[in-house]
Scaffold this active site. Structure first.
Site, PDB file in Angstrom:
ATOM      1  N   ASP B 156      -8.989   4.074  -9.809  1.00 39.01           N
ATOM      2  CA  ASP B 156      -9.658   3.020  -9.168  1.00 39.01           C
ATOM      3  C   ASP B 156     -10.795   2.263 -10.096  1.00 39.01           C
ATOM      4  O   ASP B 156     -11.896   2.953 -10.186  1.00 39.01           O
ATOM      5  CB  ASP B 156     -10.351   3.283  -7.672  1.00 39.01           C
ATOM      6  CG  ASP B 156      -9.088   3.591  -6.629  1.00 39.01           C
ATOM      7  OD1 ASP B 156      -7.928   3.941  -7.166  1.00 39.01           O
ATOM      8  OD2 ASP B 156      -9.617   3.747  -5.553  1.00 39.01           O
ATOM      9  N   LYS B 220      -8.357  -3.905  -4.531  1.00 34.90           N
ATOM     10  CA  LYS B 220      -8.984  -3.220  -3.421  1.00 34.90           C
ATOM     11  C   LYS B 220     -10.365  -3.837  -3.284  1.00 34.90           C
ATOM     12  O   LYS B 220     -10.895  -4.293  -4.060  1.00 34.90           O
ATOM     13  CB  LYS B 220      -9.289  -1.620  -3.985  1.00 34.90           C
ATOM     14  CG  LYS B 220     -10.324  -0.712  -3.219  1.00 34.90           C
ATOM     15  CD  LYS B 220     -10.494   0.673  -3.917  1.00 34.90           C
ATOM     16  CE  LYS B 220     -11.632   1.435  -3.616  1.00 34.90           C
ATOM     17  NZ  LYS B 220     -11.741   2.843  -4.205  1.00 34.90           N
ATOM     18  N   LYS B 256      -5.968  -2.348  -0.828  1.00 36.07           N
ATOM     19  CA  LYS B 256      -6.635  -1.056  -0.355  1.00 36.07           C
ATOM     20  C   LYS B 256      -7.979  -1.651   0.280  1.00 36.07           C
ATOM     21  O   LYS B 256      -8.853  -1.897  -0.609  1.00 36.07           O
ATOM     22  CB  LYS B 256      -6.943  -0.184  -1.312  1.00 36.07           C
ATOM     23  CG  LYS B 256      -7.856   1.328  -1.128  1.00 36.07           C
ATOM     24  CD  LYS B 256      -7.922   2.232  -2.357  1.00 36.07           C
ATOM     25  CE  LYS B 256      -8.971   3.224  -1.728  1.00 36.07           C
ATOM     26  NZ  LYS B 256      -9.134   4.342  -2.828  1.00 36.07           N
TER      27      LYS B 256
END
Lengths: 818, 320
Positions: B156, B220, B256
């Protein structure tokens, strides 16, 4: 149910709201309802009953009374009796009652919403999140106006007993729009809900009674359209407020014509939804969903005409079709659906017929492949593309979930297409360019314009139409005036008996052109005292800034009270009116158009008119004396007041633009007092100059152009006046003057479909015909019913009433936030 | 456009596409205000959707006091997110119901990999100067390499927000592209936009497009460390960018939301958003993850209520 299976498919399931409380309420009443009069349930002997069905299931919910004349009389009498005390109840006390009603609505919020969904077929989500909260909001807002009435509206009084007829698409919300301002302003009401959806009004009646409202202030009558007619034609009803179809609106206009009843109409629409290339297209897609699939499209202001800029049309329609495939249609009580049921089979069939028409007209039909419930009156969201503006499905209101789409090339073409309709209720404009969006909004003929949004409502913003979408506003300060009359004015009770229905052919407005008249015109004395013939001076018509001969070349003699001929004027005919109306329109399309000039410019011109009139004070006074035989002092007074009145409207030319509405929107909601357009004005006979000025000045101050019909008896003040206009920088066509037989000319004006309003200060009979004939294109009218007003007084001769009649309110909603 | 199931390879930066973005905030707000009310998920369906949500969780601990023990406990919960008796009651015993991933700091990747050995649960590591992305590029890239070296299969990354705020899309693209190349075939990359740091929703849209063009597997919302985290507004804008990217390229990029999602009810709203704007495929863990630490307990409690009809006590749900 197999959880694992759902875990794989991730389908939606039903999320039903319980109808138990509604059934219990219906059972409390043994599923049969009387009429709500004087806070009691009244059941007529040998009553006829009418069933209410749930359109989603076909289940019969209850039955209600078909009221007859006796019951209508009873309800009106109750309202009349209550009016005596309610109208005298201090505003601050009325405010407490409205506040109590608002609170009680919130206490019964869910029951009202569930019943509304069951009776109407609308999604519970909408009833719960939109209709009922707005119902409460309307009473809170108007509780405030009741509180403030005595200080903020001290020049006004309530109208009296109000008859209100509402449609089936938003039974509770329309009820709120009608009842809240009426009772806040001290009126009492008799309301008739629509036949398909009677139940929520009856539940509302109980909510009101529980809140402790005095008996007779609100009376609810169920019944057919016959009962509606009984309310509309009841002599003791002072005002009718109606929401519904334009066709029924026309009938009501005719039924109330000439009676002195006030009338407000909120009618149909075919509102444009305009998408520019620089819009947030995904946002606009959701806007379309809210515009046309809200309440199954059964919305008077539904954005039913999609106008997309050509270069993004393919993308937009592809996105739209994909979005339509995600819409869920089903049980209104299911909280996972977007659209519920159509209110009634008749309506379902009408919608379906329109869709077939659209296909026959060459439209490309799209309906998504989504399931509908097997039973019940459900209709798929529908899109018809590739239609031309001439197609009936593009022009006519469908009142269902059917969207037609067209494309445009430029902002100018978007505006032209948007305004290419007989309606003017609402519009939606999507663009991320604020200059473009606001420019388009200012040029659309519609009462509500939503920028980057759609179908926004709030009690603080008046809702209502331009053109054949009706007149009058509901909500906002502007909406209050539908339920008020000036404090000095009594309910007009004209002494004219309208002809029976179907016998409209009448001699009113017929006219045979004038012939030579004896004796000869009065002579004048020369310097040596010898009698000389006057230098002939025959005034002409004044059209488009030019003095023109009457089309028919007939001439009318003007006499003084002794019967002596003191001059001649042109005897105008239909073609003079036609030419004057064309000139009045040309003054709007000129560059800059009269309405587009800023108020400062218009005020300068009005001051200039006043200046030039004042310079010729003595001449105008003598002319008044010659025509009326009044004293010179009285005539001078009339000229002086006329000059003052021009000053008044020069003042108002830049001080009546509108206001910021305090709605629930984050952003800016602006109410703009726009001109109505072209106004035809028939002037009173009393005060030949002042009557003319008092009507012309407010109209042009607020950006209208006018066709003036001067006093028929004393037209010379008006014809003298065009020389004043000529020397005062008044642009061509802003003021046009046609002399002749007032009613004859008025008849052409009122029948002219490109005239937006007619003001008539003449006989009771003429007032009747003006109101009656106005129904053809729903033009606004303002008539005197043959009653005189004191033009000399500021109270009666100028001010807010005139400005109100000279304008129509457009509310532009502009959300903010980056 | 044919749908492709392989990873998004990215594409050259198309600036004109990025620059043409239009996002109207008030329209976005109205959509997210009405969407959850339009899609009420109840009863069996709710149970199924919440069970599905469990499998989409990136069970996360990102704190200064994370220890190997804390990570081990979290991993145990990741493998057995629901009590066995509840799974049985749902008819899901024997099903491989685990969370989507466990998400930790680079220094804790090794602990997590060990704790999860034998399960198929990937370890996700934050990287590139998480949470603020304000360290030198070489260090940020080195973090990715180290995390992969330690066994992380999902990275991430955070973007360097100044590039967005100043409109330097090329620099943003180049950097994310470099992150993606560092991840290579070894790890999937989720690109954190830190929407709470961005100035406008339009920037959210533009940053989403740029990140996808640079080859992100997921985009995300947030690190969980900004003062504003996963809002439905920003989420709607991001999923619309995903849709547009898919329509133009045929590649599916995952989404996400992370930060502040603690309740089952919020989860259902996010799921409805995914299903409505993108479709059912985007409800599955290969295209949808929810970054959360305490959410799982609330999902358990709601499922318990579904099973028993009783409201659940927090302390009856095993701790993660």
């Amino acid at each position: 149910m197999d959880i694992l299976e759902l875990y794989k498919t991730m389908d939606y399931g039903p999320a039903p709201e319980s109808p138990a409380a509604v059934y219990a309420w219906l059972d409390d009443h043994e599923r049969r309802f009387g009429l709500f009069i004087n806070n009691r349930w009244v059941t007529p002997e040998n009553a006829e009953y009418y069933p209410s069905y749930n359109p989603a299931t076909g289940e019969k919910l209850a039955e209600t009374v078909q009221a007859g004349q006796k019951e209508v009389d009873q309800a009106v009498a109750a309202a009349r009796q209550a009016f005596e005390s309610w109208s005298k109840t201090p505003g601050q006390v009325r405010a407490r009652y409205l506040y109590a009603i608002a609170r009680n609505i919130q206490k019964h919020n869910r029951l009202l919403a569930v019943l509304e969904a069951m009776d109407n077929g609308k999604p519970l989500r909408e009833a719960r999140d939109i209709d009922v909260p707005l119902l409460a909001r309307h009473f809170y807002y108007h509780a405030g106006w009741a509180q403030l009435m005595e200080t903020e509206l001290r020049d006004y009084q309530p109208v009296g007993v109000v008859g209100q007829i509402i449609p089936w698409n938003f039974p509770l919300l329309m009820l709120a729009w009608k009842i809240a301002p009426a009772i806040a302003m001290g009126n009492t009401v008799v309301l008739k809900p629509a036949s398909y959806t009677r139940l929520s009004a009856l539940l509302f009646a109980e909510v009101v009674a529980e809140a402790g409202l005095p008996p007779g202030v609100i009376n609810i009558i169920t019944g057919s359209s016959k009962a509606g007619t009984m309310i509309v034609t009841h002599p003791d009803v002072d005002k009718i407020a109606f929401t519904g179809s334009t066709d029924v609106g026309r009938v009501l206009r005719r039924q109330t014509a000439g009676t002195g009843k006030k009338l407000s109409l909120e009618l149909g629409g075919k509102s444009p939804f305009i998408v520019f290339e620089d819009a947030d297209l995904d946002g606009a897609i959701e806007g379309v969903v809210d515009a046309i699939w809200f309440n199954q499209g059964q919305v008077c202001c539904a954005g039913s005409r999609l106008l997309v800029q050509e270069n993004v049309a393919d993308v937009f329609l592809r996105k739209l079709k994909a979005r339509m495939g995600k819409l869920r249609v089903g049980d209104p009580l299911d909280k996972a659906i977007d659209m519920g049921a159509i209110v009634d089979r008749t309506q379902w069939e009408t919608i379906d017929r329109w869709v077939q028409t659209g296909v026959k007209e060459g439209g490309e039909l799209f309906q998504p492949d989504i399931p509908l419930p097997e039973k019940g009156l459900f209709y798929k969201p529908t899109l018809i593309c590739n239609l031309d503006p001439a197609a009936e499905t593009v022009q006519e209101e469908i009142f269902g979930p059917v969207l037609v789409s067209l494309t445009f090339r430029s902002p100018a073409e978007a505006i032209a297409l948007a305004n290419n309709t007989r309606y003017g209720l609402a519009a939606s404009v999507w663009s991320d360019n604020i200059n473009l969006a606001l420019d388009v909004a200012s040029k659309l003929k519609a009462g509500s314009v939503w920028i980057n949004s759609t179908n926004l409502f709030d009690a603080a913003s008046g809702f209502g139409g331009y053109r054949e979408s009706g007149f009058g506003r509901e909500g906002g300060r502007e909406g209050l005036f539908e339920y008020l009359r000036p404090a000095w004015q009594e309910r007009p009770r004209p002494d004219f008996q309208p002809p029976a229905d179907g016998q409209q052919k009448s001699a009113w407005g017929e006219h045979v052109p004038a012939r030579p008249s004896m004796p000869a015109a009065t002579k004048t004395n020369g310097r040596d005292g010898r009698e000389l013939p006057r230098v002939d001076r025959t005034p002409k018509m004044y059209i488009g800034g030019k003095q023109v001969r009457p089309d028919g070349n007939y001439t009318l003699a003007v006499r003084n009270p002794k019967g002596e001929v003191i001059g001649q004027v042109g005897d105008g005919n239909r073609k003079d009116i036609r030419d004057a109306v064309e000139a009045a329109h040309a003054a709007h399309t000129a560059s800059p158009g009269w309405a587009m000039r800023h108020g400062y410019n218009r005020s300068q011109i009005l001051y200039f008119i006043a200046e030039n009139l004042d310079a010729r004070r003595e001449e105008f006074a003598r002319r008044i004396v010659a025509q009326t035989g009044r004293s010179l002092a009285s005539a001078q007074n009339e000229v002086d007041i006329s000059v003052g009145r021009l000053f008044t409207y020069a003042a108002w030319a830049d001080k009546y633009g509108g206001s910021v509405q305090e709605t629930t929107l984050r952003g800016v909601t602006v109410a703009i007092n726009e001109p109505i357009g072209v106004i035809g004005i028939a002037c009173p006979d009393e005060y030949p100059l002042l009557g003319f000025i008092s009507l012309m000045a407010p109209a042009i101050a607020r950006g209208n152009t006018v066709v003036m019909i001067p006093s028929e008896k004393h037209p010379l003040s008006a014809t003298d006046f065009y020389q004043v206009l000529d020397t005062s920088d008044v642009p061509a066509g802003v003021v046009n003057i046609i002399t002749g037989d007032r009613d004859h000319l008025t008849k052409t004006l009122i029948q002219h479909e490109d005239v937006d309003a007619v003001w008539y200060f003449g006989s009771a009979q003429g007032s009747y015909y003006v109101e009656y004939e106005s129904a053809a294109n729903m033009k606004r009218t303002w008539v005197s019913y043959g009653l005189k007003r004191d033009w000399l007084s500021a109270e009666q001769g100028e001010g807010h009433e005139f400005l109100h009649e000279a304008t129509q309110v457009k509310n532009i909603w502009t959300p903010t936030g980056e | 456009m044919a749908s492709k199931n392989e990873r998004n390879p990215g594409m050259p930066l198309q600036l004109d596409w990025v620059m043409r973005a239009h996002v109207n905030r008030s329209a976005v707000e109205r959509r997210v205000a009405s969407l959850p009310a339009r899609r009420s998920i109840k009863k069996d369906w709710q149970a199924a959707w919440l069970l599905r949500a469990v499998t989409c969780i990136d069970l996360t601990t990102l704190a200064g006091d994370d220890t190997p023990g804390r990570v081990r406990r979290l991993c145990a919960k990741a493998k057995q997110p629901l009590r066995q008796d509840m799974l049985a009651a749902l008819g899901a015993d024997g099903q491989p119901i685990t969370v989507g991933a466990v998400c930790v700091y680079p220094s804790r990747v090794k602990d997590a990999v060990e704790a999860l050995r034998g399960s198929n649960i990937p370890v996700a590591s934050v990287a590139t100067g998480f949470p603020d992305g304000q360290t030198p590029l070489a260090q940020r890239i080195a973090e990715i390499e180290q995390a992969i070296e330690a066994g992380a299969r999902e990275i991430d990354v955070v973007i360097h927000r100044p590039y967005v705020l100043t409109g330097d899309w090329q620099a943003l693209y180049d950097e994310v592209r470099a992150f993606r190349e560092t991840c290579g075939d070894a790890a999937h990359m989720k690109t954190i936009l830190a929407v709470g740091n961005l100035a406008t929703l339009k920037q959210v849209y533009q940053a989403s497009l740029t990140a996808m063009m640079a080859g992100s597997d997921f985009i995300k919302t947030s690190t969980g460390k900004e003062s504003v985290n996963a809002t439905l507004e920003a989420g709607l804008v991001m999923v619309r960018a995903i849709r547009e990217y898919y329509e133009r390229t045929g590649y599916k990029v995952g989404f996400k939301p992370a930060g502040g999602i603690t309740k089952a009810k919020q989860t259902l709203a996010w799921q409805a958003l995914m299903k409505e704007e993108l479709g059912v495929e985007w409800l599955m863990p290969d295209l949808f993850r929810i970054g959360a630490s305490s959410l799982l307990t609330d999902l358990e409690r709601q499922l318990y209520h579904y099973i028993t009809g009783h409201y659940a006590a927090r302390h009856h749900m095993p701790m993660g």
